[in-house]
Design a protein around this motif. Structure first.
Motif, mmCIF file in Angstrom:
data_model
loop_
_atom_site.group_PDB
_atom_site.id
_atom_site.type_symbol
_atom_site.label_atom_id
_atom_site.label_comp_id
_atom_site.label_asym_id
_atom_site.label_seq_id
_atom_site.Cartn_x
_atom_site.Cartn_y
_atom_site.Cartn_z
ATOM 1 N N UNK A 157 1.813 5.176 6.195
ATOM 2 C CA UNK A 157 2.030 6.634 6.497
ATOM 3 C C UNK A 157 2.823 6.520 7.973
ATOM 4 N N UNK A 167 6.362 5.534 7.955
ATOM 5 C CA UNK A 167 7.520 6.374 7.422
ATOM 6 C C UNK A 167 7.797 7.356 8.119
ATOM 7 N N UNK A 168 6.966 7.587 9.353
ATOM 8 C CA UNK A 168 7.202 8.823 10.388
ATOM 9 C C UNK A 168 8.480 8.329 11.057
ATOM 10 N N UNK A 169 9.565 8.989 11.122
ATOM 11 C CA UNK A 169 10.724 8.604 12.272
ATOM 12 C C UNK A 169 10.073 8.586 13.676
#
Lengths: 256, 265, 262
Positions: free
Chosen positions: A97, A100-102
């Motif tokens: 997770x 996926x966080x820029x």
């Protein structure tokens, strides 16, 4: 390049030269400072390079610091998690997770905790570089061939020794992939963080040029960033080939 | 003769309940000092499981292994293993000499220079002088396995466990390696246990052959091979005692392959 | 197939457990006051911030803009990258000429492009199209070139023996064989496209999730900032799922083969 026959070497130059010419012609026809041609960019590079090099220095230093912090923390952690199967499998979705966080999205939060100084920027860079490092290290350490563990046990290695002498070197080829991604990510985020938390560095320089409508100077800075990126990537690749000679020659050997 | 290793009623089951697979059904045998013992059995009889239990790499469900009188729960000092998969058991980032020296990581009382010298000596013993600074992946399969054997010898082992060490090398290399192993065992007075599925190899190499049944595996019987320590690829294999032993082992393996499944005790 | 489903359920189960663990850890840090609550709001406060932004409508419009920019950007960049790779495979001189250009543009971070691009392209879709494509075209292109070049000779010869033309060999043999690697590139491209869009929105300062993040941060609306970060991470998951779905469609043979071997 030098091994190419002459004709092929020249053909490699045709496309770039044509593109540069087209750009120059378009710039002449537009004849506005908002659309500079390669000629004007070259003049800007000539005039501003001491300043640009100085600013890129700040950017690179922070990128390097952030990368080092990430490497020192994340590579051992990744090896350890690969060994501790239960902890690893619980933490894996969390890592997925976070991946996926820029990374630039953490800038506002880091700003709250650490302000806008070097520490804040280095923290963001370390976060951005840390994700590919831990993902690749963990994956490598998790998927090590069981034979490595058997040999380690039959030689009566302690757990820590197994991790240092066997898991780490055996994971290096995949860690290297992580390092390549992390270096690219560190450079990218270093520039971004400067632009958001402005003090100095090439990102700030770029914004100044935009505010003053100096497009040619801005493009000159971009050209420098791209050259630096190219050089850094090349160094990383050379270092990788050198340190992992056994991995690459192994592949050649098996192909034969 | 001093007993080096003894297995008593060694049993191993994988899984639990109805799906449990009983692999070893209570194996007992012992190996004396300086002996070369081959363990042979039909395919799938759990030879590798047995060897891993002897080496302390895997726990048996019931039964005990003792090495020099002490129970084996983890890999004990003085036991070295040569694995079948030499390409994975050697470390590609270490030179051959460093690979062999790494066999002595846990050996105390030797300086790194002494370990290096010993590694050199062992590489020469297996006939690899001149390849010390090369890497395993630059060598042929047979040569890689020689490095692994050198590592096993270097670790001052009282017992060398050989897990089908020659299964992955070609036939001619195989014959050479058999003679090399015999020669080394004799020179270093090395106690060896060889696990193999190759009956001829088992008989050719050993002072004694332990023949296993099919799953759940127990010792079918043991045969002493009274051919002396000195063997020869041509004359030994033509000797009537060799042929008789070979016949005996092959018969018992064939009968255990065709027999009705034995029920677990 | 049964085993596959079981693994899938297990993976979801693990994901839920670790999600619960995050929530528990987060909540206990917030409740114990290890970090000032101002900077580290409880889950409830973050949820409330999320709800407020949904009600005011700002979150939905920002999310739609950001996600559509990233998805459209990576889709067009992938098509462009694959076309360039095919072109490079058909005409080696194009590949050689393009190599130095690619090498120079590839390392430029999206943030560096924004100030100059805003000048030339304004704040509209052209800006985002330019930045996302320029940043994300490389992984599919490079992977495509490498994969097309390394298709096995035996497969190509088989095609030649069947009397296929150069173009048919490309369409029916080389491209399918190269697809798994191209998709690995697209997957990476999709994660950087999201980064590029968020960065560009942060710097262009007009609309989208990136802009909203900066605005909420400067207004010190911390719960909203965390809620927005969560939305960003969910976007990453959406992009991954979309790419994986397409990968099943176009390169599923490889996944099935790998599944068989395992």
């Amino acid at each position: 390049m030098s091994i190419l026959p002459d004709r092929q070497r020249y053909s490699a130059l045709v496309l770039p030269v044509v593109l540069l010419l087209v750009w120059q012609v378009l710039a002449w026809r537009a004849s506005t400072p908002l659309f500079p041609g390669p000629g004007q960019v070259a003049i800007s590079i000539w005039r501003l390079y001491p300043q640009i090099v100085g600013q890129i220095g700040y950017t690179l230093m922070r990128a390097a610091a952030g990368f080092l912090v990430a490497a020192v923390v994340m590579i051992p952690l990744g090896i350890l998690l690969g060994r501790l199967k239960t902890v690893g499998s619980v933490l894996e979705p969390i890592l997925d997770m976070m991946a996926t966080l820029p990374p630039p999205a953490v800038v506002p939060i880091v700003m709250l905790f650490a302000g806008t100084g070097d520490a804040a920027k280095i923290a963001v860079i370390a976060y951005a570089a840390g994700i590919p490092l831990i993902m690749n290290t963990y994956e490598a350490s998790k998927t090590l061939h069981p034979m490595a563990t058997l040999v380690a046990r039959s030689l009566r290695l302690r757990r820590l020794e197994t991790m240092v002498f066997i898991d780490l070197p055996a994971s290096l080829p995949m860690i290297a992939t992580g390092v390549r991604l992390a270096v690219a990510s560190a450079l990218l985020v270093s520039v971004t963080a400067e632009m958001l938390l402005a003090t100095n560095g090439i990102g700030v320089f770029l914004q100044r040029q935009q505010e003053n409508f100096q497009i040619a100077n801005g493009l000159a800075a971009i050209a420098f960033i791209s050259m630096i990126g190219l050089i850094v990537n090349d160094l990383v690749q050379r270092l990788e080939r050198r340190l992992l000679f056994w991995h690459y020659r192994l592949d050649l050997h098996n192909e034969r | 003769m001093d007993v080096v290793l003894e297995a008593r009623q060694l049993a191993k089951a994988y899984g639990v309940g109805r799906d449990a697979l009983q692999v070893l059904g209570g194996i007992s045998f012992s190996v004396g000092k300086g002996e070369f013992v081959s363990i042979v059995g039909p395919s799938g009889c759990g030879k590798t499981t047995l060897l891993f239990a002897l080496a302390g790499l895997q726990k048996a469900s019931t039964g005990t292994v003792t090495f020099n009188g002490r129970p084996v729960t983890a890999p004990p000092r003085g036991v070295a293993v040569v694995f079948q998969d030499y390409s994975r058991s050697l470390f590609p980032w270490k030179s051959n000499r460093d690979n062999v020296a790494f066999g002595m990581v846990r050996v105390e009382g030797l300086s790194s220079v002494q370990k290096r010298d010993k590694a050199q000596e062992m590489l020469e013993a297996v006939g690899l002088q001149g390849f010390e600074d090369k890497y395993p992946w630059q060598l042929s399969g047979g040569m890689q396995q020689r490095v692994a054997i050198a590592r096993g010898l270097a670790s001052q082992s009282e017992l060398l466990l050989l897990d089908e060490p020659l299964a992955a090398v070609d036939a001619q290399t195989r014959a050479d390696m058999q003679d090399l192993l015999l020669d080394l065992a004799m020179r270093f007075k090395q106690t060896c246990i060889l696990v193999t599925h190759d009956v001829e190899e088992a008989v050719y190499m050993a002072d004694r052959v332990v023949v296993l049944t099919r799953r759940p595996t127990v010792v079918d019987h043991e045969i002493a091979i009274n051919l002396g320590k000195q063997r020869d690829q041509i004359t030994t294999r033509e000797d009537h005692r060799f042929l008789a032993a070979r016949h005996d082992v092959m018969m018992s393996i064939r009968s255990s392959r065709t027999a009705a499944p034995a029920t677990a005790a | 197939m049964g085993a596959f489903r079981f693994m899938e359920i297990l993976a979801w189960f693990r994901a839920i457990i670790s999600f619960l663990i995050i929530i528990v850890i987060w909540q206990s840090i917030a409740l114990l006051g290890l970090v000032p609550e101002k900077y580290f709001p409880s889950i409830l406060a973050i949820a409330a911030g999320f709800r407020d932004m949904v009600i005011s409508g700002e979150l939905v419009s920002a999310e739609l803009r950001t996600l559509s920019r990233a998805l459209l950007g990576v889709a067009s960049a992938s098509l462009l990258g694959i076309s360039l790779a095919v072109l490079g495979d058909l005409f080696p001189s194009f590949r050689r000429g393009f190599a130095p250009i690619a090498a120079l543009i590839q390392p430029v971070p999206p943030a560096a492009l924004v100030p100059m691009a805003v000048f030339m392209l304004g704040l509209g879709p052209k800006l985002y199209a330019f930045i996302v494509i320029l940043v994300t075209v490389w992984p599919p292109y490079f992977n495509g070139v490498a994969a097309l070049a390394s298709v096995s000779d035996v497969q190509i010869r088989t095609g030649q023996m069947l009397g296929l033309s150069r173009w048919q060999i490309l369409r029916q043999i080389k491209l399918p064989a190269a697809m798994p690697e191209i998709f690995a590139g697209i997957r990476y491209a999709s994660s950087i496209s999201l980064i590029a869009v968020v960065v560009a929105e942060m710097l262009a300062g007009h609309d989208g999730l990136g802009f909203l993040l900066i605005r909420k941060a400067f207004a010190i609306r911390i719960p909203e900032v965390y809620a927005l970060m969560f939305v960003c991470a969910v976007n990453g998951l959406i992009m991954n799922t979309a790419v994986n779905g397409l990968r099943w469609r176009f390169a599923g043979w490889q996944l099935r083969m790998a599944g068989q071997a395992a």
